[in-house]
Each structure stands twice: as C-alpha cells, then as structure tokens.
Design a protein around this motif. Structure first.
Motif, PDB file in Angstrom:
ATOM      1  N   LEU A 140      12.033  16.678  26.244  1.00 29.42           N
ATOM      2  CA  LEU A 140      11.646  15.853  25.088  1.00 29.42           C
ATOM      3  C   LEU A 140      12.848  15.104  24.539  1.00 29.42           C
ATOM      4  CD1 LEU A 140       9.193  18.005  22.913  1.00 29.42           C
ATOM      5  CD2 LEU A 140       8.663  15.962  24.190  1.00 29.42           C
ATOM      6  N   HIS A 141      14.032  15.751  24.587  1.00 25.30           N
ATOM      7  CA  HIS A 141      15.255  15.097  24.102  1.00 25.30           C
ATOM      8  C   HIS A 141      15.728  14.008  25.070  1.00 25.30           C
ATOM      9  CE1 HIS A 141      16.295  17.325  20.477  1.00 25.30           C
ATOM     10  NE2 HIS A 141      15.685  18.357  21.043  1.00 25.30           N
ATOM     11  N   LYS A 142      15.387  14.192  26.341  1.00 25.91           N
ATOM     12  CA  LYS A 142      15.805  13.214  27.357  1.00 25.91           C
ATOM     13  C   LYS A 142      14.934  11.955  27.267  1.00 25.91           C
ATOM     14  CE  LYS A 142      16.394  12.770  32.334  1.00 25.91           C
ATOM     15  NZ  LYS A 142      15.990  13.327  33.625  1.00 25.91           N
ATOM     16  N   ARG A 143      13.592  12.176  27.268  1.00 25.06           N
ATOM     17  CA  ARG A 143      12.671  11.046  27.124  1.00 25.06           C
ATOM     18  C   ARG A 143      12.143  11.053  25.693  1.00 25.06           C
ATOM     19  NH1 ARG A 143      10.027  14.158  30.782  1.00 25.06           N
ATOM     20  NH2 ARG A 143       8.265  14.240  29.360  1.00 25.06           N
ATOM     21  N   HIS A 144      12.103   9.896  25.093  1.00 30.07           N
ATOM     22  CA  HIS A 144      11.687   9.861  23.684  1.00 30.07           C
ATOM     23  C   HIS A 144      10.190   9.659  23.520  1.00 30.07           C
ATOM     24  CE1 HIS A 144      15.690  10.275  22.260  1.00 30.07           C
ATOM     25  NE2 HIS A 144      16.107   9.193  22.887  1.00 30.07           N
ATOM     26  N   GLU A 145       9.478   9.254  24.592  1.00 34.95           N
ATOM     27  CA  GLU A 145       8.031   9.072  24.429  1.00 34.95           C
ATOM     28  C   GLU A 145       7.343  10.432  24.449  1.00 34.95           C
ATOM     29  OE1 GLU A 145       8.732   8.608  28.914  1.00 34.95           O
ATOM     30  OE2 GLU A 145       9.677   7.880  27.089  1.00 34.95           O
ATOM     31  N   THR A 146       6.240  10.513  23.733  1.00 38.08           N
ATOM     32  CA  THR A 146       5.530  11.797  23.641  1.00 38.08           C
ATOM     33  C   THR A 146       4.555  11.948  24.810  1.00 38.08           C
ATOM     34  OG1 THR A 146       3.905  10.738  22.217  1.00 38.08           O
ATOM     35  CG2 THR A 146       5.644  11.982  21.126  1.00 38.08           C
ATOM     36  N   VAL A 147       4.198  13.184  25.087  1.00 36.85           N
ATOM     37  CA  VAL A 147       3.240  13.465  26.156  1.00 36.85           C
ATOM     38  C   VAL A 147       1.837  13.139  25.656  1.00 36.85           C
ATOM     39  CG1 VAL A 147       2.400  15.274  27.732  1.00 36.85           C
ATOM     40  CG2 VAL A 147       4.752  15.346  26.899  1.00 36.85           C
ATOM     41  N   ALA A 148       1.044  12.499  26.509  1.00 33.56           N
ATOM     42  CA  ALA A 148      -0.326  12.134  26.120  1.00 33.56           C
ATOM     43  C   ALA A 148      -1.164  13.401  25.962  1.00 33.56           C
ATOM     44  CB  ALA A 148      -0.948  11.236  27.180  1.00 33.56           C
ATOM     45  N   VAL A 149      -1.863  13.501  24.829  1.00 37.89           N
ATOM     46  CA  VAL A 149      -2.704  14.686  24.587  1.00 37.89           C
ATOM     47  C   VAL A 149      -4.102  14.446  25.138  1.00 37.89           C
ATOM     48  CG1 VAL A 149      -1.473  15.609  22.592  1.00 37.89           C
ATOM     49  CG2 VAL A 149      -3.168  13.826  22.260  1.00 37.89           C
ATOM     50  N   ASP A 150      -4.832  15.539  25.401  1.00 42.66           N
ATOM     51  CA  ASP A 150      -6.172  15.421  25.997  1.00 42.66           C
ATOM     52  C   ASP A 150      -7.152  14.709  25.068  1.00 42.66           C
ATOM     53  OD1 ASP A 150      -5.221  16.781  28.175  1.00 42.66           O
ATOM     54  OD2 ASP A 150      -5.834  18.740  27.452  1.00 42.66           O
ATOM     55  N   VAL A 151      -7.092  15.064  23.778  1.00 41.69           N
ATOM     56  CA  VAL A 151      -7.990  14.436  22.798  1.00 41.69           C
ATOM     57  C   VAL A 151      -7.123  13.684  21.788  1.00 41.69           C
ATOM     58  CG1 VAL A 151      -9.824  14.843  21.111  1.00 41.69           C
ATOM     59  CG2 VAL A 151      -9.571  16.392  23.050  1.00 41.69           C
ATOM     60  N   PRO A 152      -7.304  12.362  21.639  1.00 37.52           N
ATOM     61  CA  PRO A 152      -6.499  11.618  20.659  1.00 37.52           C
ATOM     62  C   PRO A 152      -6.701  12.145  19.240  1.00 37.52           C
ATOM     63  CG  PRO A 152      -7.747  10.130  22.086  1.00 37.52           C
ATOM     64  CD  PRO A 152      -8.240  11.508  22.373  1.00 37.52           C
ATOM     65  N   THR A 153      -5.656  12.099  18.427  1.00 36.75           N
ATOM     66  CA  THR A 153      -5.700  12.674  17.070  1.00 36.75           C
ATOM     67  C   THR A 153      -6.826  12.084  16.229  1.00 36.75           C
ATOM     68  OG1 THR A 153      -3.325  13.013  17.198  1.00 36.75           O
ATOM     69  CG2 THR A 153      -4.299  13.119  15.013  1.00 36.75           C
ATOM     70  N   ALA A 154      -7.002  10.751  16.295  1.00 34.66           N
ATOM     71  CA  ALA A 154      -8.030  10.094  15.469  1.00 34.66           C
ATOM     72  C   ALA A 154      -9.429  10.590  15.839  1.00 34.66           C
ATOM     73  CB  ALA A 154      -7.943   8.584  15.644  1.00 34.66           C
ATOM     74  N   LEU A 155      -9.661  10.757  17.144  1.00 34.85           N
ATOM     75  CA  LEU A 155     -10.978  11.222  17.610  1.00 34.85           C
ATOM     76  C   LEU A 155     -11.213  12.676  17.198  1.00 34.85           C
ATOM     77  CD1 LEU A 155     -13.546  10.692  19.322  1.00 34.85           C
ATOM     78  CD2 LEU A 155     -12.283  11.519  21.296  1.00 34.85           C
ATOM     79  N   LEU A 156     -10.158  13.495  17.310  1.00 31.60           N
ATOM     80  CA  LEU A 156     -10.260  14.916  16.947  1.00 31.60           C
ATOM     81  C   LEU A 156     -10.600  15.068  15.468  1.00 31.60           C
ATOM     82  CD1 LEU A 156      -9.933  17.786  18.023  1.00 31.60           C
ATOM     83  CD2 LEU A 156      -7.510  17.659  17.529  1.00 31.60           C
ATOM     84  N   ARG A 157      -9.977  14.225  14.649  1.00 36.40           N
ATOM     85  CA  ARG A 157     -10.228  14.239  13.205  1.00 36.40           C
ATOM     86  C   ARG A 157     -11.683  13.911  12.896  1.00 36.40           C
ATOM     87  NH1 ARG A 157      -6.118  13.399   8.746  1.00 36.40           N
ATOM     88  NH2 ARG A 157      -7.531  12.650   7.198  1.00 36.40           N
ATOM     89  N   LYS A 158     -12.178  12.849  13.564  1.00 39.06           N
ATOM     90  CA  LYS A 158     -13.578  12.435  13.357  1.00 39.06           C
ATOM     91  C   LYS A 158     -14.544  13.534  13.810  1.00 39.06           C
ATOM     92  CE  LYS A 158     -12.771   7.478  13.822  1.00 39.06           C
ATOM     93  NZ  LYS A 158     -12.810   6.355  14.778  1.00 39.06           N
ATOM     94  N   TYR A 159     -14.208  14.154  14.923  1.00 40.38           N
ATOM     95  CA  TYR A 159     -15.062  15.216  15.483  1.00 40.38           C
ATOM     96  C   TYR A 159     -15.149  16.395  14.504  1.00 40.38           C
ATOM     97  CZ  TYR A 159     -16.803  18.819  18.658  1.00 40.38           C
ATOM     98  OH  TYR A 159     -17.535  19.810  19.220  1.00 40.38           O
TER      99      TYR A 159
END
Length: 260
Positions: A193-212
């Motif tokens: 994580l310190h080497k690459r600054h981009e985050t790992v893609a999660v299975d369910v996007p945060t916005a969708l999880l919130r709505k669900y």
C-alpha cells in the motif's frame, strides 16, 4: 466473525412495540476490546463511512453532554435551550465511540440510559425533556493495562463498570499474537500500500453498499421461527450455567438483556 457481526449490526434488528406500548429495542450494541494496533479504529472509521447517519467520536474528546444532550444559555431568548448530542442526532443511525476506556467515569455513565432504553432524559434548569435516541453503538477500547495479559482472565482486564458492559450485546476480544504466516501476509499488504498509492478495488462499491443497507433497514423484517426460538433458549441457558469457578461465581454473566 467480527466483520460479520458489524455487518449484521448495520442491518439493524426489528423494533417491537407490544400491545401495552412497551418497546423492545431492535439495535445491537458491539464492544471491541483489543491490543493496540489490532485495527479497531480502522474498522470503526470504515463503519462510519458506510453506515446511514454514521458518526464517529473519540475518547478524551467526548463528554457526557456531547454524547447525550446539553442545556445551554440562549442569549437571544434570554433563557435556557436544549442542544442534542451525538447519540440523539444520529437516532436511527450508528455512533462509533473510539478509545472508550479513556473517557471519564461520569461521561460514560451518561450512556447507560441511551444504550438500554434508547431515550435521553434531561432535567436541568427549567427544562424537563425526554429525547429519542434509537441509536446503535459500536465502541472500541483497550484492556486495563494497555495490552492483554495472556495469564489473566479476560473479564478482569476489561476496565469498565459491569453495568456498562452488560448493555453491550456482543463483546469481542482482539488479541495481537505473533504468527509467522499472518505477519508476513500483513506486512506484504501494508508495505505494498505504501509502494502503490492507488487503493484496491472492493467487491461492492461504498455508495451501493450504503444504499443497500438503507433499503434493507426499511424493507426487511425477519420473524423468529419456533426452531430458532428453541436454539436461542438452549444457548442462553447453557451460557448461564457454564463458566465461572467451583463456587459458582461467573466471570461476565450474560443477562436477559443479551437474550433480548
């Protein structure tokens, strides 16, 4: 197990109102007690992000009035006014309380009524009011001496009054034990994580999880079956009769609150 419990907590339970207007709370309170650096705060921050009406408060920066309600002098009206705290503002939502062991005893005592009855009663100056606080609480704390002592029972190391511990439905102890394989995996993950600054893609996007979660809380009302009822009853009786020493003294006895 902990993540599953937190997800079920976000889904919420079923609030029941009986014929005689007596309410049973449908929210499940969770307490995480663990060694420093075991990822408790990271879990709390993430839950705050995806929870509907999620709020995050921490340790020394919390007062009893800030959690429940405060009576302040109103200069404009020349009288006293009532201001809601975090637990009242996030009614029907979730409050994450980090570093709970660092709070003073008086401030922690203010949470007792809100945790169990889901109301906040104020009787100060000329104001008498009862505010609704249907709030779920997720709290994190360190053990009494900072870290868990492997030779002492866990119950002795949770530095909180029994009346407060009893109000939490699930208590998890998180121990930071050395394990070569797990440590290697964790070290690789953190360093990459310190080497690459981009985050790992999660299975369910945060916005969708919130709505669900919001949809599930509004639409889904599960009911107890007879088999589930028997299972819960057996487990409760077994938990009440097991544990403790030969004199029958229990370490942390579970009460009817946990059964509810």
């Amino acid at each position: 197990k902990i993540k599953e419990a937190l997800l079920l907590q976000l889904m919420g339970g079923v609030r029941k109102t009986r014929m005689d207007k007596v309410m049973s709370r449908g929210d499940m309170h969770i307490l995480l007690v663990g060694d420093p650096g075991s990822g408790k705060s990271a879990l709390l921050k993430r839950i705050t992000t995806i929870a509907p009406k999620g709020r995050y408060v921490s340790g020394k920066g919390v007062s009893g009035a800030g959690l429940t309600a405060a009576v302040v002098r109103d200069e404009f009206l020349r009288g006293w006014a009532l201001e809601a705290g975090a637990m009242v503002l996030s009614s029907d939502g979730l409050v994450c309380v980090d570093e709970m062991d660092k709070m003073s005893t008086e401030d922690r005592a203010a949470m007792h009524e809100a945790l169990e009855n889901q109301t906040v009663s104020i009787s100060k100056a000329n104001i008498q009011a009862t505010l609704i606080a249907r709030t779920t609480v997720l709290a994190a704390a360190n053990p009494k001496f900072g870290r868990f002592d492997p030779y002492e029972p866990i119950a002795k190391q949770i530095n909180m009054p029994p009346a407060l511990i009893n109000r939490f439905d699930l208590i998890f102890s998180i121990k930071d034990l050395p394990d070569k394989e797990k440590d290697e995996e964790l070290a690789h993950f953190v360093l990459s994580l310190h080497k690459r600054h981009e985050t790992v893609a999660v299975d369910v996007p945060t916005a969708l999880l919130r709505k669900y979660l919001i949809y599930a809380r509004q639409k889904i009302v599960p009911r107890l079956t007879d088999q589930a009822l028997e299972e819960l009853k057996e487990y409760y009786v077994k938990m009440r009769s097991s544990g403790g020493d030969d004199r029958g003294i229990k370490a942390i006895p579970i009460s009817a609150r946990q059964l509810e």
